[in-house]
Motif scaffolding. Sequence first.
Motif, PDB file in Angstrom:
ATOM      1  N   GLU A   1     -45.666 -18.793  57.762  1.00  0.00           N
ATOM      2  CA  GLU A   1     -44.936 -18.615  59.004  1.00  0.00           C
ATOM      3  C   GLU A   1     -43.694 -17.767  58.766  1.00  0.00           C
ATOM      4  O   GLU A   1     -43.180 -17.694  57.656  1.00  0.00           O
ATOM      5  N   ALA A   2     -43.232 -17.141  59.827  1.00  0.00           N
ATOM      6  CA  ALA A   2     -42.026 -16.307  59.736  1.00  0.00           C
ATOM      7  C   ALA A   2     -40.785 -17.180  59.851  1.00  0.00           C
ATOM      8  O   ALA A   2     -39.980 -17.056  60.773  1.00  0.00           O
ATOM      9  N   ARG A   3     -40.658 -18.109  58.905  1.00  0.00           N
ATOM     10  CA  ARG A   3     -39.535 -19.031  58.880  1.00  0.00           C
ATOM     11  C   ARG A   3     -38.915 -19.032  57.487  1.00  0.00           C
ATOM     12  O   ARG A   3     -39.573 -18.660  56.510  1.00  0.00           O
ATOM     13  N   PRO A   4     -37.663 -19.477  57.384  1.00  0.00           N
ATOM     14  CA  PRO A   4     -36.963 -19.376  56.103  1.00  0.00           C
ATOM     15  C   PRO A   4     -37.106 -20.592  55.198  1.00  0.00           C
ATOM     16  O   PRO A   4     -36.425 -20.679  54.182  1.00  0.00           O
TER      17      PRO A   4
END
Length: 202
Positions: free
Chosen positions: A6-9
Amino acid sequence: MLYAQEARPYSLLTVLTLLSSAVFLRAMRLKTNLQWGIYTAITVVSVYTHFYALLVLIAHGIYLLIIEKLRLSKTIFYYAIAFAVTLIAGSLWYLTIIYCRPLYANASLLQPEPRISLISLMTRWIGNSSRIFFDVNIDAMSSFKKMLPVIPVIVFLLLLVAYSIYFLCRHTSQPIYAFILALIIFTSVPLMMGDLILGGLF
């Protein structure tokens, strides 16, 4: 692996949390300007990766106060400098959050999100805990019927975590288990309290 897709940190935040914790313990032991400088640099990067990294920094400070028995020392002085530098360096990020939140809140008034019930919050917490091991696809909107097949797995994982904490406290010294407990408590409880107060909109 779940969050890495996912495009999460979160994956980077996990790495930086482990790295900052390792450098923090090393800085406590060596007490050199270089080690505390490295720790400060990592915490700054961590805060810019995710705002919740500040909770890790606070957990480190509470652990240090426990170890130093609330006495002012050179190590606490070094940590205070690292904390202050991280706050100052991250001030631009904090100001951005403070400035943009009212804009987001005004936009959300068009379609306000309902507060999540306590049962749904507990379901979310359990689902997030299970994702540490593997994804059982449980979230706050999951029905009891959907949860039923995976409840034994979740219960086993929670019991395993509880026993691991018990084993850690029973068979290690205070500096070791206090550090782990500080990270667990002071990074999770504030988020849970925020969920309870704001109804899951935290």
